[in-house]
Design a protein around this motif. Structure first.
Motif, PDB file in Angstrom:
ATOM      1  N   ALA A 197      -5.406   1.733   0.607  1.00  0.00           N
ATOM      2  CA  ALA A 197      -5.043   0.360   0.966  1.00  0.00           C
ATOM      3  C   ALA A 197      -4.742   0.261   2.456  1.00  0.00           C
ATOM      4  N   ALA A 198      -5.078  -0.895   3.033  1.00  0.00           N
ATOM      5  CA  ALA A 198      -4.699  -1.163   4.423  1.00  0.00           C
ATOM      6  C   ALA A 198      -3.193  -1.407   4.479  1.00  0.00           C
ATOM      7  N   LEU A 199      -2.605  -1.177   5.646  1.00  0.00           N
ATOM      8  CA  LEU A 199      -1.175  -1.439   5.800  1.00  0.00           C
ATOM      9  C   LEU A 199      -0.905  -2.923   5.594  1.00  0.00           C
ATOM     10  N   GLY A 200       0.138  -3.210   4.822  1.00  0.00           N
ATOM     11  CA  GLY A 200       0.407  -4.592   4.459  1.00  0.00           C
ATOM     12  C   GLY A 200       1.737  -5.104   4.965  1.00  0.00           C
ATOM     13  N   ARG A 218      10.679  -0.501   2.373  1.00  0.00           N
ATOM     14  CA  ARG A 218      11.275   0.069   1.164  1.00  0.00           C
ATOM     15  C   ARG A 218      10.334  -0.053  -0.030  1.00  0.00           C
ATOM     16  N   GLU A 219       9.579  -1.123  -0.106  1.00  0.00           N
ATOM     17  CA  GLU A 219       8.668  -1.326  -1.237  1.00  0.00           C
ATOM     18  C   GLU A 219       7.428  -0.442  -1.151  1.00  0.00           C
ATOM     19  N   GLN A 220       7.044  -0.082   0.057  1.00  0.00           N
ATOM     20  CA  GLN A 220       5.828   0.712   0.244  1.00  0.00           C
ATOM     21  C   GLN A 220       6.017   2.155  -0.236  1.00  0.00           C
ATOM     22  N   ARG A 221       5.059   2.643  -0.995  1.00  0.00           N
ATOM     23  CA  ARG A 221       5.039   4.071  -1.314  1.00  0.00           C
ATOM     24  C   ARG A 221       4.367   4.811  -0.162  1.00  0.00           C
ATOM     25  N   VAL A 263      -4.758   5.886   5.806  1.00  0.00           N
ATOM     26  CA  VAL A 263      -4.094   5.542   7.062  1.00  0.00           C
ATOM     27  C   VAL A 263      -3.008   6.581   7.337  1.00  0.00           C
ATOM     28  N   PHE A 264      -2.973   7.094   8.562  1.00  0.00           N
ATOM     29  CA  PHE A 264      -1.949   8.050   8.982  1.00  0.00           C
ATOM     30  C   PHE A 264      -1.054   7.418  10.043  1.00  0.00           C
ATOM     31  N   ILE A 265       0.244   7.656   9.940  1.00  0.00           N
ATOM     32  CA  ILE A 265       1.204   7.238  10.957  1.00  0.00           C
ATOM     33  C   ILE A 265       1.951   8.474  11.434  1.00  0.00           C
ATOM     34  N   LEU A 320       2.762  -2.904   8.355  1.00  0.00           N
ATOM     35  CA  LEU A 320       1.870  -3.511   9.342  1.00  0.00           C
ATOM     36  C   LEU A 320       2.598  -3.757  10.656  1.00  0.00           C
ATOM     37  N   GLN A 321       3.820  -4.289  10.594  1.00  0.00           N
ATOM     38  CA  GLN A 321       4.602  -4.510  11.817  1.00  0.00           C
ATOM     39  C   GLN A 321       4.859  -3.198  12.550  1.00  0.00           C
TER      40      GLN A 321
END
Length: 236
Positions: A29-32, A37-40, A151-153, A217-218
């Motif tokens: 999935a693209a970053l949303g 906290r909700e993101q896995r 996606v990697f951060i 996303l932010q």
């Protein structure tokens, strides 16, 4: 007549089970705009035979899931890959991976498919993420014929971006661990490094929320801006 067949990339031969499991993987999935906290998230660490992205190989994998703003109990992944041909060197020994451990490791194709299933469609966090992304991408291509799409951060970028008043020259993971007073049970083991990176990431997410950055996303957009500003003094 096929000209220069040796120039064609070798396609790995996989058994039917692995082919089916690869085909059933969810699309990353693209970053949303959901909250942090909700993101896995999946925090990844690789131990490798060296730092050469073209020549060295992945020896062991550690990963930890962050769910609902916390490190998931039971949400851990650890595999040592079977590399009987790997010669012992300083890079290998520092990870505690002797010849017997590498000879008894998991089948690389099986382990990499299991890692992809563990990651699912989640974004990946890593300290010095471009290296882990590059090493994992080549391992997946060479072993499975699979293109890495997640996606990697980079946690090594998040930390200084969110802590501009902290001056740490060429800071590594140990420096940020000490900065926040985290306790480390072990280092240079993939699972332990993934665990401490996940703990660091949770601290950084808390800081991000206080700075009005409360979605993946932010966070990624701010990272892009920070990266551009970091390059400006060098005339790039």
């Amino acid at each position: 007549m096929k000209l220069f067949p040796w120039l064609r990339p070798r396609t790995p031969t996989l058994d039917v089970d692995l082919q089916q499991r690869l085909a059933s993987l969810p699309r990353p999935a693209a970053l949303g705009v959901c909250s942090l906290r909700e993101q896995r998230w999946v925090v990844l660490d690789l131990e490798t035979s060296g730092l050469n992205l073209q020549r060295d190989q992945v020896l062991s994998i550690g990963a930890v899931a962050i769910e609902d703003g916390a490190i998931a109990l039971g949400g851990q992944f650890e595999r040592t890959l079977r590399r009987p041909e790997q010669k012992t060197n300083a890079s290998v020994l520092i990870h505690g991976l002797g010849p017997s451990a590498l000879a008894a490791g998991s089948d690389p194709a099986q382990a990499l498919v299991e890692l992809l299933e563990f990651i699912g469609d989640s974004p990946v966090l890593a300290f010095h993420a471009p290296f882990d992304q590059g090493m994992l991408g080549r391992a997946l291509k060479d072993t499975l014929g699979y293109r890495l799409q997640q996606v990697f951060i980079d946690v090594a970028e998040l930390a200084p971006m969110l802590n501009p008043d902290t001056v740490l020259r060429e800071a590594g993971l140990d420096d940020w661990v000490a900065r926040f007073g985290l306790e480390v049970q072990a280092r240079h083991h993939a699972s332990a490094d993934a665990q401490v990176t996940a703990e660091l990431a949770l601290i950084l997410f808390s800081q991000a929320r206080r700075q009005q950055l409360d979605s993946p996303l932010q966070l990624e957009q701010r990272l892009r801006q920070w990266r551009r500003r970091a390059l400006q003094p060098h005339g790039l």
